[in-house]
Design a protein around this motif. Structure first.
Motif, PDB file in Angstrom:
ATOM      1  N   GLU A  52      80.298  52.591  31.968  1.00  6.58           N
ATOM      2  CA  GLU A  52      79.197  51.702  31.547  1.00  6.58           C
ATOM      3  C   GLU A  52      78.457  51.340  32.569  1.00  6.58           C
ATOM      4  OE1 GLU A  52      80.661  48.998  28.818  1.00  6.58           O
ATOM      5  OE2 GLU A  52      80.901  50.320  27.290  1.00  6.58           O
ATOM      6  N   THR A  53      77.279  50.902  32.631  1.00  8.73           N
ATOM      7  CA  THR A  53      76.522  50.282  33.616  1.00  8.73           C
ATOM      8  C   THR A  53      77.293  49.051  33.737  1.00  8.73           C
ATOM      9  OG1 THR A  53      74.570  51.268  32.920  1.00  8.73           O
ATOM     10  CG2 THR A  53      74.269  49.227  34.224  1.00  8.73           C
ATOM     11  N   HIS A  81      75.498  59.573  33.720  1.00 10.80           N
ATOM     12  CA  HIS A  81      75.289  58.703  32.495  1.00 10.80           C
ATOM     13  C   HIS A  81      75.225  59.723  31.171  1.00 10.80           C
ATOM     14  CE1 HIS A  81      75.630  54.573  33.713  1.00 10.80           C
ATOM     15  NE2 HIS A  81      74.511  54.888  34.506  1.00 10.80           N
ATOM     16  N   LYS A 129      80.043  52.698  20.607  1.00 13.08           N
ATOM     17  CA  LYS A 129      81.205  52.458  20.525  1.00 13.08           C
ATOM     18  C   LYS A 129      81.764  52.914  19.177  1.00 13.08           C
ATOM     19  CE  LYS A 129      82.608  50.579  24.567  1.00 13.08           C
ATOM     20  NZ  LYS A 129      83.562  51.061  25.383  1.00 13.08           N
TER      21      LYS A 129
END
Length: 550
Positions: A30-31, A489, A535
């Motif tokens: 994740e970022t 990503h 998620k």
């Protein structure tokens, strides 16, 4: 290739140890998870400047260690150059102490950052988003052409001649400047030299002239004193000679009365002889000393000349004046030879320029020959990446002067649309287009450069869908002859990896750590599904993830 990386006490990483394999590895997360921290640590061990603020625990040292398998990459000459022990399993290590002091090692041998960086550049190419911007710069574009044209050795030879040419040019300029200054001083130096040439500069001449001047200036007084002295010595009645004669006669009569009298008589005889000799010397001087106004004027003239020259040249002795005269003579002689030296240096410069011209022409011809092939490969590959109308206009313009890369200015223009105007990449290409162009260029370069490892940091920024799938395929193809990493990503790219690593943050309620793990097959499906749908793992996302992996 990079086989193992260990990072301790760096930013959010307390202790990270990861092994890597050959082929294509993808890195996701994740970022803000810490992918940039991972890259930062790797950059440090490759020679980047250290920043004390990156220490996680300010009281402990930071250690970063990278192990590389290098036996197939012809790096022994580089190790010999830097006097390093060669090992097929080479370890680069960087330590940053809390004091701020940084140390670097190659196979446990201390090295400078420059040496660490020189080897690092031959081991891994980290491609960042910043490097994509370099694509718009002419220097980078020309480097690409030179790599494809295999101009490395030719450029080394060219730059060696360029240094010689530059040195010859500077020397000629210095000689001409010297000539200009010499011409301004030439007449004055000649005047000074001739003035000294005509002056009496023999050693001891000044003392001799001063003595002669004193004698000639006081002739009357000298003659008067000599005459008086002669009278004292030779007066018939009271002169010293007459008195000594009488004394000698009296004492001589006592010689038979003892040795003491005989000795005394002998001493008086010696005095008598000495006085007699003095009288003769005084008479000789009287004959020699006479007024000579002409000689006095001549001696005075020489003295005044020497005094004047000493003052002009700030010299305290005649010997110093003689040295100044010698130096002026050398200057004049050198000025006379300067023209010949300039002519010789001009010929040398012309020859150096001619050789440099031949080498720059060779560079030009080799670049010209490779451009059509490069252009065709680039345009063909971009068609597969959703840029069917991408076209380039590439040509070499001749510069007036020699640069470090020859006399060529590479014109690299781009048009994304059929019939569109050509312009610079900076002007005409979007971020996504630049990423695709750079990837293709890197993939073409990989066929020419023997580089063990390349790492792409989000080179797929600005693209998605089928295009990202094809970009992943290109990186996958590149990995057949080199180790390739891609920080991405995009699930389409991540799924193409032979190996998949995940970077994530771990929070135990007290401290946050960045970790990195290699995912197994099941974990990869979950990671890709989260990248596709978030998620909340849906059946469709899981199915799509499995489809991507298959």
């Amino acid at each position: 290739m990079l086989t193992h990386l260990t990072i301790k006490n760096y930013a959010l990483i307390d202790d990270l140890s990861v092994a890597f394999d050959r082929g294509f590895s993808t890195i996701t997360g994740e970022t803000g998870a810490g992918k940039s921290i991972f890259l930062g640590g790797l950059s440090l061990v490759l020679g980047k400047r250290a920043d004390l603020s990156t220490l996680r625990d300010k009281d402990s040292k930071c250690t970063i260690e990278a192990e590389f398998q290098i036996e197939h990459y012809n790096l022994k000459p580089l190790f010999r150059l830097y006097d390093l022990d060669y090992d097929p399993q080479t370890i680069l290590r960087r330590e940053i102490n809390p004091s701020g002091k940084s140390r670097a090692f190659i196979n446990d041998s201390p090295v400078t950052l420059d040496i660490l960086s020189a080897l690092g550049q031959r081991l891994i190419d980290i491609h960042s988003q910043h490097q994509t911007l370099e694509l718009t710069e002419n220097e980078f574009q020309l480097k690409v052409i030179d790599a494809l044209a295999d101009n490395k050795e030719l450029l080394t030879t060219y730059n060696s001649h360029l240094r010689a040419y530059t040195s010859a040019k500077k020397k000629l300029q210095a000689l001409k400047q010297m000539q200009t200054e010499s011409e301004k001083e030439e007449d004055y130096n000649n005047f000074l030299f001739n003035e000294l040439e005509n002056a009496p500069l023999q050693s001891g001449i000044l003392e001799e002239l001063e003595s002669t001047y004193e004698e000639l200036s006081n002739v009357e007084s000298i003659l008067e004193q000599l005459s008086g002295s002669h009278q004292i010595l030779t007066h018939e009645e009271i002169g010293i000679q007459t008195s000594l004669t009488n004394l000698k006669g009296s004492i001589s009569k006592l010689e038979n009365y003892g040795s003491g009298y005989a000795d005394l008589s002998q001493r008086i005889q010696s005095v008598f002889l000495e006085i007699d000799d003095i009288v003769t010397e005084i008479e000789s001087l009287q004959d020699k000393v006479m007024p000579n106004p002409g000689l006095l004027e001549e001696v005075n003239g020489k003295l005044q000349l020497l005094y004047s020259l000493q003052k002009k040249h700030n010299a305290s002795t005649v010997e110093e004046l003689a040295q100044i005269k010698e130096e002026l003579g050398e200057k004049i002689s050198k000025n006379e030879n300067l023209e010949a030296e300039i002519e010789s240096q001009q010929k040398h410069l012309t020859n150096a320029e001619s050789e440099l011209g031949k080498l720059s022409l060779q560079l030009h011809n080799r670049r010209t020959a490779i451009i059509p092939e490069f252009q065709q490969k680039l345009e063909t590959a971009l068609q597969e990446l959703g840029m069917p109308n991408a076209s380039f206009r590439m040509e070499l313009e001749e510069l007036n002067d020699f640069s470090s890369t020859g006399r060529d200015h590479f014109v690299f223009q781009f048009s994304a649309n059929r019939g569109g105007e050509f312009g610079s990449l900076k002007k005409n290409a979007s971020g996504g287009e630049l990423s695709r162009i750079m990837l293709i260029i890197k993939s073409i370069l990989a066929q020419y450069e023997q580089l063990p490892t390349i790492m792409f940091d989000e080179i797929d920024t600005g693209v998605s869908g089928e295009i990202s799938n094809k970009m992943g395929a290109i990186m996958q193809k590149m990995s057949s002859h080199m180790q390739v990493f891609s920080i991405t990503h995009l699930p389409q790219v991540a799924s193409k990896g032979d190996h998949h690593y995940k970077v994530f943050k771990e929070d135990d309620g007290k401290i946050t750590r960045t970790r990195m793990i290699k995912l197994n097959s099941e974990d990869r499906v979950v990671e890709l599904a989260e990248m596709l749908g978030g998620k909340a793992l849906s059946d469709s996302a899981m199915a799509h993830a499995k489809q991507l992996l298959n």
